[in-house]
Design an enzyme around this catalytic site. Structure first.
Site: not given
Ligand SMILES: *Cc1c(COP(=O)(O)O)cnc(C)c1O
Length: 497
Positions: A112
């Site tokens: 993120k």
């Molecule tokens: C948010 C997240 C995901 C999923 O990503 P999306 O863009 O929502 O598909 C996968 N792994 C981690 C560690 C995340 O924080």
């Protein structure tokens, strides 16, 4: 040439990039999509010589066309600096059959950060461009990861405040420490006596409260969202796929124009959609491999063409992928419907009234670039253990879901020759207990999560990341808790309204 953005449910709403970032969502609940996908008209040899920040400018300037060069470069430099613990920002690590693209070197050690470190700067710049003088108040409900990444991104950014609500007993001890030790005059973190859904509902109520909005405006504030459907989070995620491709070429792993596969552990469908956009820009990607955990609505969708959220919600060891409605999938549906807002809207109406929809055969034919599958909890644990035993490389639970699905893809399709990137979305130190348990089920005993951090450091021969080390003894700065019906008064008190 200026690129515009239009709503996925209403073709009449047409805005600039900066307006799309400010608004977040289109008026009727649709998402903003670019009216066309720009091409990546840069020679690969040039790309291969670029630093991450330069690649970011090359990609993002093609999408955010109403930002000046100076504005965009200032955002990029403020975001991708020494908050990241490696100059490469997103390094590649070869292990066994794949190349892991590590997207967890930012301040909260999860992917993120890649978008949330730049979103605040894009938002502030967008506000200035559109003559918004109000202070922007970011309101977020979090089940763990997004909250901390948003806090880290917005802390001490002038012209913003950020308020995060988390379920007081619903996040891991490390996630909680990460949030309650957050510095920054403009930050507020509050635990609610309820679950994530209740936190989310409370936040949504405040967003749609017209009377509150009016009082806020009088005091010089307006709400905004750092949610993953904001185009200002999607565009920065396209960058690392272009960067990774250029790095593979530079290292001599692939030839110019050689196709690669990309495997992504998927929840809200944002990360993999960015890879899809990269492909539409002209990046030579063969298959987009979409990996789900036991909440496998997406995996079923790619198999059958029917999206169905009517199923039990399963708590897994990859909580950031525990999602039944993948919001960003709407953008793909819109595109494969021929950029038809009318058609997309009817699918989304069906989703909200019956919990499911089924795409046409014609649309399904356009999904041939995608492969979807899922990993069970047991398979995820085995994948972590096997990779560790064979290579010494330790991956987190989310990344392990992707690694497992990639192995299934190889077995099923016999495509073992195409070089493949796996998006590695979190540091194993973020999900220490599950990871240590996968490697050695007897190692955890009665140890605390922070004690397990040291165990993992020894097993992986990796130093404890600064993001963890620094919160161990940090002072708790946010002790606040409230009842689920007390969220609004917390917000009012913080803003003095
Ligand atoms: C948010 C997240 C995901 C999923 O990503 P999306 O863009 O929502 O598909 C996968 N792994 C981690 C560690 C995340 O924080």
């Amino acid at each position: 040439m200026e690129l515009h953005y239009t709503g996925t449910r209403n073709a009449d709403e047409k805005v600039t990039a900066s307006q799309a970032i400010l608004k977040g969502l289109a008026k009727d609940g649709g998402l903003f999509v670019p009216t066309e996908i720009p091409t990546l008209d840069i020679d690969l040899d040039t790309l291969a010589g670029m630093r991450y920040q330069e690649t970011a400018y090359a990609v993002m300037s093609r999408f955010l066309t109403d930002f000046t060069e100076e504005e965009l470069k200032r955002c990029i430099d403020a975001a991708y600096d020494d908050k990241f613990d490696t100059e490469e920002i997103a390094p590649l690590v070869q292990a066994k059959d794949a190349c892991y693209l590590e997207l967890f070197h930012g301040s909260t050690i999860a992917f993120k950060d890649m978008a949330l470190s730049i979103l605040p700067h894009l938002l502030i710049t967008a506000a200035k461009k559109n003559h918004v003088t109000n202070e922007i108040v970011i309101l977020t409900a979090t089940s763990g990861d997004t909250g901390k990444a948003a806090l880290a991104g917005f802390a001490d950014v002038k012209g913003t405040k950020i308020i995060v609500f988390y379920p007081k007993d619903g996040v891991s001890p490390i996630q909680k420490r990460q949030m309650v030790t957050q510095k920054g005059e403009n930050t507020l973190v509050v635990g609610i006596a309820g679950n994530f859904d209740q936190a989310q509902t409370g936040v949504k109520q405040m967003f749609s409260d017209a009377a509150l909005a009016e009082e806020m405006a009088v005091a010089g504030y307006q709400f905004s969202s750092a949610n993953s459907i904001n185009i200002g989070r999607l565009v920065p995620q396209i960058v690392y796929y272009v960067y990774a491709y250029a790095r593979l070429y530079k290292k001599g792993v692939i030839a110019k124009g050689e196709q690669i596969n990309v495997t992504v552990p998927t929840g809200n469908f944002g990360n993999i959609l960015a890879a899809y956009y990269a492909k539409q820009m002209g990046l030579p990607i063969a298959k987009l491999i979409c990996a789900s955990n036991e909440n496998k609505a997406l995996s079923d969708f790619f198999g059958s063409g029917a999206y169905d959220k009517n199923r039990d919600f399963i708590l897994t060891s990859s909580p950031s992928m525990d999602i039944l409605i993948s919001s960003n999938l709407e953008r793909l549906i819109y595109h494969i419907a021929g950029n038809d807002a009318e058609k997309n809207r009817s699918f989304m109406q069906s989703l909200s009234s019956t919990g499911r929809y089924e795409i046409t055969a014609e649309m399904k034919a356009q999904l041939s670039d995608f492969y979807g599958n899922y990993a069970t909890e047991e398979e995820t644990m085995q994948t972590i253990r096997a990779l560790y035993e064979q290579t010494g490389y330790v991956i987190d639970t989310h990344t392990a879901v992707a690694a497992c699905v990639y192995e299934k893809y190889r077995k099923e399709t016999h495509d073992v020759q195409t070089k493949t990137i796996i998006a590695s979305t979190a540091s194993p130190f973020k999900f220490t207990r599950s990871v240590v348990h996968a490697i050695d089920p007897n190692a955890c005993g009665s140890m605390t999560d922070f004690e397990l951090v040291d165990v993992l450091s020894r097993l992986a021969h990796v130093e404890v990341p600064a993001a963890i080390a620094s919160i161990r003894d940090a002072k708790t700065l946010h002790e606040g808790v409230c009842e689920t019906d007390g969220m609004e008064s917390v917000v009012r008190k913080f803003l003095h309204i």
